[in-house]
Every structure is written in structure tokens, then in C-alpha cells.
Write an enzyme that holds these catalytic residues in place. Sequence first.
Site, PDB file in Angstrom:
ATOM      1  CE  LYS A   1      -3.945   1.889   2.645  1.00  0.00           C
ATOM      2  NZ  LYS A   1      -4.747   1.732   3.867  1.00  0.00           N
TER       3      LYS A   1
ATOM      4  CB  SER B   1      -8.222   0.837   5.612  1.00  0.00           C
ATOM      5  OG  SER B   1      -8.971   2.018   5.601  1.00  0.00           O
TER       6      SER B   1
ATOM      7  CB  SER C   1      -8.060   3.870   2.872  1.00  0.00           C
ATOM      8  OG  SER C   1      -7.178   3.191   3.759  1.00  0.00           O
TER       9      SER C   1
HETATM   10  N1  GLN Z   1     -12.891   4.178   6.297  1.00  0.00           N
HETATM   11  C1  GLN Z   1     -12.305   4.600   7.536  1.00  0.00           C
HETATM   12  C2  GLN Z   1     -11.963   6.063   7.479  1.00  0.00           C
HETATM   13  O1  GLN Z   1     -12.277   6.655   6.521  1.00  0.00           O
HETATM   14  C3  GLN Z   1     -11.112   3.745   7.840  1.00  0.00           C
HETATM   15  C4  GLN Z   1      -9.866   4.223   7.262  1.00  0.00           C
HETATM   16  C5  GLN Z   1      -8.691   3.357   7.570  1.00  0.00           C
HETATM   17  O2  GLN Z   1      -8.793   2.304   8.183  1.00  0.00           O
HETATM   18  N2  GLN Z   1      -7.544   3.824   7.154  1.00  0.00           N
HETATM   19  O3  GLN Z   1     -11.408   6.604   8.367  1.00  0.00           O
END
Ligand code: GLN
Length: 505
Positions: free
Chosen positions: A80, A179, A155
Site C-alpha cells: 500500500k 481499511s 482505504s
Molecule cells: N474508512 C475509515 C476512514 O475513513 C477507515 C480508514 C482506515 O482504516 N484507514 O477513516
Amino acid sequence: MTDLVRLSAAALAEALGAGEVSSVEATQAHLDRISAVDGAVHAFLHVDADGALAQATAADARRAAGQDVPPLLGVPIAVKDIVATKDLPTTCGSKILDGWVPPYDATLVTRLRAAGMPILGKTNMDEFAMGSSTEHSAYGPTHNPWDLERIPGGSGGGSSAAVTAFEAPLAIGTDTGGSIRQPGAVTGTVGVKPTYGGVSRYGLVALASSLDQAGPVARTVLDAAMLHDVIAGHDPMDSTSIDRSGGWPSMANAARRAEITGLRVGVVKELGGEGYQAGVRSRFDEAVQLLVDAGAEVVEVSCPHFEYALGAYYLILPSEASSNLAKFDAMRYGLRVEPPGVPAPSAEQVMSATREAGFGAEVKRRIILGTFALSSGYYDAYYGQAQKVRTLISRDFEAAFGQADVLVSPTAPTTAFRIGDKLDEPLAMYLNDIATIPANLAGVPGMSLPSGLAPEDGLPVGIQILAPALEDARLYTVGAALEAMLLDRWGGPLLDRAPSLEVSV
Ligand code: GLN
């Protein structure tokens, strides 16, 4: 061997060990697959073909020398783009880091390199990991290989889409609020968020430091366990890192139905029911029934404060993020924008013009929210209260784990939605993580495992398994046993039913 890319990481490692294939061949096969399908999927922001092949050559030489052969030697991986990689771009999906090439490797990357795993490239993500769909990437969305019109989760949608589309056997994700797990659920793959501190955060660009955790993205439970084994362990460069590693692959390998007998499985009352798509619920119930049939004792547990988890998270995360992102000041990294028409701009004017041009809407939204929540006069009312809720959520987990060895819930309330559907509705987007966020707030480990396809839309559904802090092993024993039962039922991997994405080149 044409189907090299469809092998699990464990099977590929075996083929490499048996000398049936070289790492150069396996890595080239994945690079070819990326060339063939990534135009449609857009899982990668950067592909490092030369670097990956050089590392593969080195892995083959190491195997030939025969002294030190780590289990995943020569198995390629995608990382990532929030993880610092020496000499490889690291953008976090943001324009503000366009062109930034870190001078060092994150600790987990050092470990991948030490394990001889060629790095294929960097995967797409919501900007600074804020989002649930990968649509907030400044470089355009990633498409779900099950249906290219749909989101792959976020994400870390790039990492999950890469393993789903057979562009990489394994990938690295990071999970601050879901994420790793939510993209796993909507792409029909396996994602694990380790216990907080289990994998070093050194070299991960911080979103919310008290919540961030890197972990494995894979197609099978065993593969996730093998990768987790490579990246886990204490790191003196991360003061929150813990010394916990080892043994997960053998647990995943040994898992048998017998190990489920007598296991206490807690179904979290607050993470299900209303608001969860019918097909998500039915696949979840069926998976729980499989556990019952195998001898598990299923109890309903209540975690009354989970109701406030999302609210607390969206104060704590923006607060930490607003502080972490203050370092993007046009002086040190990436983008620098001079305000137009200002002859001798001050540092503050340059900073402001750079942040205006470099950050996307969601990042700005959260910086404003976090700055507000931390401002004097509001600190106790918002941030302080959210921290108290966090403690109550940890206590809910403690009580629940008094009644059950693992907790289960659907990973995400719905299957993959259409690209564009929730982009203008931040709150609807935030709701995707309703079931995953409590684990981050409490620091406990969680796994998302495919539990089938929703009958109404034919798209993947994930079941989430949660264990007490430091008990990551339970995820692998329960996950592997449940996976084996589900595979029996399906007659093969779920991903065999995904579109092949073969495109004419
Ligand atoms: N979707 C969540 C957010 O927008 C989780 C993001 C993540 O785990 N990096 O914060």
C-alpha cells in the site's frame, strides 16, 4: 505454467521450494498480469518491474545457495502506498506527496526484503487512508474486479483489488478503522488487522497513530498467517510495538473442525440486524451455523457502547490526523505551491497555497474537524469525551471476551456499492466501517474472511472474527477452520466465480 498467478502464496512457495518454478518466472507472471488487467482495475499507483525482477533474481540465487531460505522467499508482494519504500514513490494517494521518494524503508518493508519477497509496486488508496472506497485517491479510483463499476472498499482498495485480480499473491494493507478488513469483505479476500502494536508503524505515514495498524491482505487464511509472520515483531523504532510473533502458519495449517468443538463464539448483538443488507445477514448466519454444526457454542453478547464507536472514532481520528498532517508544510516533502500574484510570499502563504492545492476535499474536511475538536474550549467536550467512550468500548470487549473466545459479526453492512454512489455523502461513507471501528478503538485483532456471495447481487460478503488483544492466533485457528468448511460447501474458492478480466491486449 500459465496459472502461476492463481496459486496461493503457500502453493507458490511450495513450487519455488520444489524447483518447479523460479522467483523470476513467478514475478514476471505477475507483472504480465498487471500489464494485462491493471488498466481496467487500477490497483497500482506505481509498478516497479525492474526492481521486482532484480529482487526475484536475488531470491533465486539465495535459494540456490541454500543456507537461508525463509518460507516466502521469492514470493512477490504489493505494498500500500502509505508505506515508505526506499527509492520507490510513496504518495499516500495524495497530490501533496506527488513525486516523494522516501530515503528509507519502513520496518515492515525491511522485513519483506529480508524475507526475500520481491516488491511488485505500490497500491492505490484513499488519500491518506481516509475513506472506504478508494474514490478519495487523487489518482483516480480502483475498480472492484468482481464488477468494475463498483468500489473495492477502502482505504486499501488497491491492495485488496490486486490480490483479487491475481496481480499479486499477497499485499500489505493498513487498518485505522477497517481499511484492511472492509476491502477484504467487498472483494472476497482475507484481511487481518493485527493487535495494535503487533506490526511496527515505523515508516507508515501516520493517519491516526493510536489506531493505525498494518497487516496482511491475502486470498487464504494460511497466506495471511505466513505474511503476518514475516512482518510482525518488536521494533525499537516504534515505541508502541510489541514482541509478539510466530506460529500462526502452523496454527492455520493445523486447524481442523475438531478445534472448533467447545469454542465459545459470541455474536455481537449491536453489529447486525437493521441497516445490514439481507444477503450480508443471511451469509453471516450460515457461517455461524457452520460453526455450530462443527461443535462451537454460540452465544449472543451485548456491547452497548459500540453504538457510540463511530462518533468517537470521527473525533479521535480527525484530531490525530489534523496533527499528523501538519508536517505537510511545503518545506519538507513533496508539493510546493507559490501563491499566484504574491511577489514575496511568506512561509505561511506558501504553506496555505500548497495545502489548498495538495489536499483533497475529504482530507480538508477531517483537518478542519480535528482542529476544531482539539481547540481550546472544545477539547474536553469533544476529544475528551471521545476518549472516555473509547474506554467504555474497551470494557465492552473485556466483558464480551469473558463470555466468548472470539466474537463474530458481518465485516461491512453492505456489499460493494457503485462508484460515485456515496462520494457526496460523507456520513453514508463513514457508515461502512460501523462494524470494524470498535476493534481499532480497543486495539484488538480482527480478520475478515469471505463468507459467500449475497444472493441479491452476487457480490462477496465478509464475516469478521475478533479476538482479545495479543490473541491473534485465535483468528487463524478459527478462520482456517471456517474457511475449510466454507470451501467444502462452495466446492472451491469463492474467487473462482469472479470474472476472469481477460482483456485483449
Ligand atoms: N474508512 C475509515 C476512514 O475513513 C477507515 C480508514 C482506515 O482504516 N484507514 O477513516
